[in-house]
Design an enzyme around this catalytic site. Structure first.
Site, PDB file in Angstrom:
ATOM      1  N   GLY A 176      44.980  47.795  61.214  1.00 45.77           N
ATOM      2  CA  GLY A 176      45.508  47.905  59.854  1.00 45.77           C
ATOM      3  C   GLY A 176      44.930  46.888  58.896  1.00 45.77           C
ATOM      4  O   GLY A 176      45.553  46.577  57.878  1.00 45.77           O
ATOM      5  N   HIS A 216      38.303  40.543  54.085  1.00 51.12           N
ATOM      6  CA  HIS A 216      38.059  39.097  53.967  1.00 51.12           C
ATOM      7  C   HIS A 216      39.061  38.474  54.929  1.00 51.12           C
ATOM      8  O   HIS A 216      40.278  38.663  54.759  1.00 51.12           O
ATOM      9  CB  HIS A 216      38.301  38.666  52.510  1.00 51.12           C
ATOM     10  CG  HIS A 216      38.067  37.221  52.205  1.00 51.12           C
ATOM     11  ND1 HIS A 216      37.353  36.790  51.091  1.00 51.12           N
ATOM     12  CD2 HIS A 216      38.480  36.088  52.832  1.00 51.12           C
ATOM     13  CE1 HIS A 216      37.329  35.465  51.059  1.00 51.12           C
ATOM     14  NE2 HIS A 216      38.018  35.009  52.109  1.00 51.12           N
ATOM     15  N   HIS A 226      41.820  36.796  56.898  1.00 51.22           N
ATOM     16  CA  HIS A 226      43.033  36.134  56.415  1.00 51.22           C
ATOM     17  C   HIS A 226      44.027  36.013  57.546  1.00 51.22           C
ATOM     18  O   HIS A 226      44.066  36.859  58.440  1.00 51.22           O
ATOM     19  CB  HIS A 226      43.657  36.880  55.223  1.00 51.22           C
ATOM     20  CG  HIS A 226      43.807  38.352  55.443  1.00 51.22           C
ATOM     21  ND1 HIS A 226      42.740  39.224  55.329  1.00 51.22           N
ATOM     22  CD2 HIS A 226      44.878  39.098  55.775  1.00 51.22           C
ATOM     23  CE1 HIS A 226      43.151  40.455  55.575  1.00 51.22           C
ATOM     24  NE2 HIS A 226      44.451  40.408  55.863  1.00 51.22           N
ATOM     25  N   HIS A 277      47.903  35.938  58.353  1.00 49.41           N
ATOM     26  CA  HIS A 277      49.283  36.152  57.908  1.00 49.41           C
ATOM     27  C   HIS A 277      50.158  35.053  58.516  1.00 49.41           C
ATOM     28  O   HIS A 277      50.058  34.767  59.710  1.00 49.41           O
ATOM     29  CB  HIS A 277      49.810  37.502  58.388  1.00 49.41           C
ATOM     30  CG  HIS A 277      49.122  38.694  57.791  1.00 49.41           C
ATOM     31  ND1 HIS A 277      49.646  39.383  56.721  1.00 49.41           N
ATOM     32  CD2 HIS A 277      47.973  39.316  58.115  1.00 49.41           C
ATOM     33  CE1 HIS A 277      48.831  40.393  56.422  1.00 49.41           C
ATOM     34  NE2 HIS A 277      47.809  40.378  57.244  1.00 49.41           N
TER      35      HIS A 277
END
Ligand code: AMP
Ligand code: ZN
Length: 111
Positions: free
Chosen positions: A92, A97, A99, A101
């Site tokens: 998903g 870029h 990242h 979470h």
């Protein structure tokens, strides 16, 4: 990268609710939070996949993890938090870029 939404946030061209910034990364609030606290830690350098890590990027991601941990109480996450890095379509990943979470502020379930 010109059309990358996170590069544009890093460059200050798009607004974001930033909670932390240094030479390596910015941390800002996710616009569609899935937890009471949902932040995104975004490296200032554009790359998409962990498979693109080299020695410099590995050190960069290491510093990001160190600084996320150091700042967790300031982010309201003294009770714990979860880090997630989505990689590719099946996971998903919607923003190309890398990242991290940062999720917390509540008891997190595990599906
Ligand atoms: P991923 O699905 O792992 O690629 O995560 C991308 C995340 O970026 C999603 O949770 C989105 O809600 C979030 N997002 C997309 N655009 C923005 C934005 N302009 N500001 C803050 N978060 C964003
Ligand atoms: Zn980018």
């Amino acid at each position: 990268m010109e059309n990358c939404i996170f590069c544009r946030i890093v460059a200050g061209e798009l607004p974001a609710a930033k909670v932390y910034e240094d030479e390596d990364m910015v941390v800002f609030k996710d616009i569609q939070p899935i937890a009471k606290i949902h932040l995104l830690a975004v490296p200032k350098e554009h790359f998409k996949y962990l498979s693109e890590l080299n020695a410099e990027r590995t050190a960069l991601v290491g510093r990001m993890l160190e600084k996320i941990a150091a700042n967790a109480p300031a982010f309201g996450l003294a009770d714990g938090y979860r880090l997630v890095i989505n990689q590719g379509d099946s996971a998903g990943q919607t923003v190309p870029h890398l990242h991290i979470h940062i999720l917390g502020g509540q008891k997190l379930g595990w599906e």
